[in-house]
Design an enzyme around this catalytic site. Structure first.
Site, mmCIF file in Angstrom:
data_model
loop_
_atom_site.group_PDB
_atom_site.id
_atom_site.type_symbol
_atom_site.label_atom_id
_atom_site.label_comp_id
_atom_site.label_asym_id
_atom_site.label_seq_id
_atom_site.Cartn_x
_atom_site.Cartn_y
_atom_site.Cartn_z
ATOM 1 N N TRP A 2 26.727 47.570 76.426
ATOM 2 C CA TRP A 2 26.160 47.492 75.190
ATOM 3 C C TRP A 2 24.673 47.052 75.014
ATOM 4 O O TRP A 2 24.456 45.959 75.847
ATOM 5 C CB TRP A 2 27.255 46.466 74.480
ATOM 6 C CG TRP A 2 26.867 46.309 72.933
ATOM 7 C CD1 TRP A 2 26.437 47.140 72.010
ATOM 8 C CD2 TRP A 2 26.561 44.892 72.282
ATOM 9 N NE1 TRP A 2 26.182 46.652 70.811
ATOM 10 C CE2 TRP A 2 26.283 45.290 70.934
ATOM 11 C CE3 TRP A 2 26.928 43.544 72.585
ATOM 12 C CZ2 TRP A 2 26.205 44.286 69.938
ATOM 13 C CZ3 TRP A 2 26.960 42.452 71.599
ATOM 14 C CH2 TRP A 2 26.472 42.791 70.431
ATOM 15 N N ASP A 31 34.657 41.147 77.499
ATOM 16 C CA ASP A 31 34.286 41.249 76.056
ATOM 17 C C ASP A 31 35.310 42.368 75.618
ATOM 18 O O ASP A 31 35.437 43.521 75.909
ATOM 19 C CB ASP A 31 32.980 41.826 76.158
ATOM 20 C CG ASP A 31 32.244 42.216 74.808
ATOM 21 O OD1 ASP A 31 31.215 42.729 74.609
ATOM 22 O OD2 ASP A 31 33.111 41.849 73.866
ATOM 23 N N LYS A 83 35.728 46.128 64.392
ATOM 24 C CA LYS A 83 36.284 47.344 64.412
ATOM 25 C C LYS A 83 37.637 47.582 63.989
ATOM 26 O O LYS A 83 38.149 48.539 63.468
ATOM 27 C CB LYS A 83 36.007 47.922 65.803
ATOM 28 C CG LYS A 83 34.433 48.280 66.076
ATOM 29 C CD LYS A 83 33.801 46.805 66.638
ATOM 30 C CE LYS A 83 32.656 47.079 66.905
ATOM 31 N NZ LYS A 83 32.099 45.724 67.558
HETATM 32 C C1 LIG Z 1 31.090 45.988 73.370
HETATM 33 C C2 LIG Z 1 30.661 45.318 72.299
HETATM 34 N N1 LIG Z 1 30.853 43.964 72.226
HETATM 35 C C3 LIG Z 1 30.444 43.180 71.164
HETATM 36 C C4 LIG Z 1 29.953 43.815 69.683
HETATM 37 C C5 LIG Z 1 29.583 43.046 68.870
HETATM 38 O O1 LIG Z 1 30.057 43.105 67.712
HETATM 39 P P1 LIG Z 1 30.316 42.272 66.560
HETATM 40 O O2 LIG Z 1 30.012 43.038 65.267
HETATM 41 O O3 LIG Z 1 29.360 41.301 66.672
HETATM 42 O O4 LIG Z 1 31.907 41.798 66.439
HETATM 43 C C6 LIG Z 1 29.734 45.369 70.073
HETATM 44 C C7 LIG Z 1 29.418 46.158 68.717
HETATM 45 N N2 LIG Z 1 28.788 47.119 69.069
HETATM 46 C C8 LIG Z 1 28.662 48.324 67.951
HETATM 47 C C9 LIG Z 1 28.242 47.828 66.493
HETATM 48 C C10 LIG Z 1 26.897 47.784 66.241
HETATM 49 C C11 LIG Z 1 26.151 46.664 67.033
HETATM 50 O O5 LIG Z 1 26.304 45.371 67.109
HETATM 51 O O6 LIG Z 1 25.571 47.011 67.925
HETATM 52 C C12 LIG Z 1 27.707 49.470 68.695
HETATM 53 O O7 LIG Z 1 27.442 49.326 69.840
HETATM 54 O O8 LIG Z 1 27.171 50.199 67.928
HETATM 55 C C13 LIG Z 1 30.319 46.026 71.125
HETATM 56 O O9 LIG Z 1 30.098 47.296 71.217
#
Ligand SMILES: Cc1ncc(COP(=O)(O)O)c(CN[C@@H](CCC(=O)O)C(=O)O)c1O
Length: 401
Positions: free
Chosen positions: A133, A214, A250
């Protein structure tokens, strides 16, 4: 001169910056496949009916607005731990799971990073997958940890580089910290099989490494919250004492409510008490205590058997729509006469598909076709609808053939 004259202009966020570019595009047919946020088949954000109902219940209770305490809403954190670790989890039954509410998944990762930086007895280096990520590295660097990488994705097979991953884990210095995506790997959508997870657990154990899971998509990958927690629960059965970042952004659509939890599995209840005390000391100067509203909604859903069943059905529905859109995109690409293989689009799981398109092709998609996604070739499948899938396939075909 102002005190800030030497502050440099920073770059837009790799993921959230895509939405900014999308919003600026006046093309009525524009498609946003950037941010990993669920959209329904009309391309609209989706407030789960179970969430709407739970929110009504919370509002009708006319609760006060007092502080929840440093580790948050207890009914939420208890239920979040049960969801992740499962009803037959020994550490849970023995009261060895130390848990705090967090500002969603990002906040859980940050509390985890800060906790490990402060107390981990080994080298303060955490290994994250290649790729991972986009925000992981910054979260851990800002926590004061050194960040290194292990092989994860094989671009030739557009699949898991399993041998590379296990070899890298085995070659890490003894007692290294390893970040693992529990399910629905971001950005590749490529997950280890249950068999592969068993070998990964052995490699982590062999090296005396410390696993940090995670789990941002529990239920969202397969549609089944127990299935998606397989890796975490297997590691527990194997005797690992991991820590875990949970997000309800999500799987409950609580993106902007920022609902999450950070937990550490302790070796005894006495140790759990010491960890509890230190987590509180760490969180208090960070944001003191978390927002209560989102956690009350999540807790109402998780603790009411009927609402919980309804919610599980809705999560399965979201996962199901994504799986359908994967098949539809692959079908449309093949109908276009593309000579490339697109099996990876349907083999992958979770919110994202890793298309294999390069940065230049992704830029072309945006500039010439008003299709927006991150430069690494990741597309958020939730942004695909029965209405735009044809146009999307055509755009991909035009830039990649
Ligand atoms: C693997 C992973 N861990 C943690 C998070 C953190 O999400 P929280 O909203 O803090 O609970 C995301 C969200 N990734 C999405 C959403 C947008 C972002 O925050 O980057 C994404 O990768 O598009 C993720 O994909």
């Amino acid at each position: 001169a102002s005190a800030w004259s030497q502050v440099p202009q920073g770059p837009p966020d790799a993921i959230l910056g895509i939405t900014e570019a999308f919003k600026k595009d006046s093309n009525p047919k524009k498609i946003n496949l950037g941010v990993g946020a669920y959209r329904d088949d009309a391309g609209k954000p989706y407030v789960l009916p179970s969430v709407q109902q739970a929110e009504q219940t919370v509002v009708q209770q006319n609760l006060d607005k007092e502080y929840a305490g440093i580790t948050g809403v207890p009914d939420f954190t208890k239920a979040a731990a049960l969801l992740a670790y499962g009803p037959d989890s020994t550490p849970l039954k023995e009261g060895r799971v130390c848990i705090t509410q967090s500002i969603s998944g990002t906040g859980a990762l940050r509390i985890g990073g800060a906790f490990l930086q402060r107390f981990y007895p080994g080298a303060k280096t955490i290994y994250i997958p290649t790729p991972s990520w986009a925000n992981h590295k910054a979260v851990f660097l800002d926590s004061g940890l050194e960040v290194k990488q292990y092989r994860y994705y094989n671009k030739d097979t557009i699949g898991l580089d399993f041998d590379g991953m296990v070899e890298d884990i085995k070659n890490m210095p003894k007692g290294s910290m390893v970040l693992l995506h529990a399910c629905a790997h971001n950005p590749t959508g490529v997950d280890p099989t249950e068999q592969q997870w068993k070998a990964i657990s052995d490699a982590v154990k062999e090296g005396g490494h410390y696993p940090f899971f995670d789990m941002a998509y529990q239920g969202f990958a397969s549609g089944n919250t127990d299935k998606d927690a397989f890796a975490l629960r297997y590691f527990l059965k194997e005797g690992h004492l991991p820590c875990l970042a949970q997000s309800f952004a999500k799987n409950m659509g609580l993106y902007g409510e920022r609902v999450g939890a950070f937990s550490v599995v302790a070796s005894s209840t006495e140790e759990k008490a010491r960890l509890d005390s230190q987590i509180k000391i760490l969180v208090r100067p960070l944001y003191s205590n978390p927002p209560v509203h989102g956690a009350r909604i999540a807790s109402t859903i998780l603790n009411d058997p009927k609402l919980n069943q309804q919610w599980l059905g809705e999560v399965e529905g979201m996962a199901g729509r994504i799986i359908k859109m994967r098949a539809l995109l692959k079908e449309n690409l093949e109908k276009m006469g593309s000579k490339h293989k697109w099996d990876h689009i349907t083999d992958q799981i979770g919110m994202f598909a890793y298309t294999g398109l390069n940065a230049e092709q992704m830029t072309k998609l945006a500039e010439e076709h008003s299709v927006y996604a991150t430069k690494d070739g990741r597309i958020s499948v939730a942004g695909i609808t029965t209405d735009n899938v044809g146009r999307l396939a055509e755009a991909i075909y035009k830039v990649k053939g």
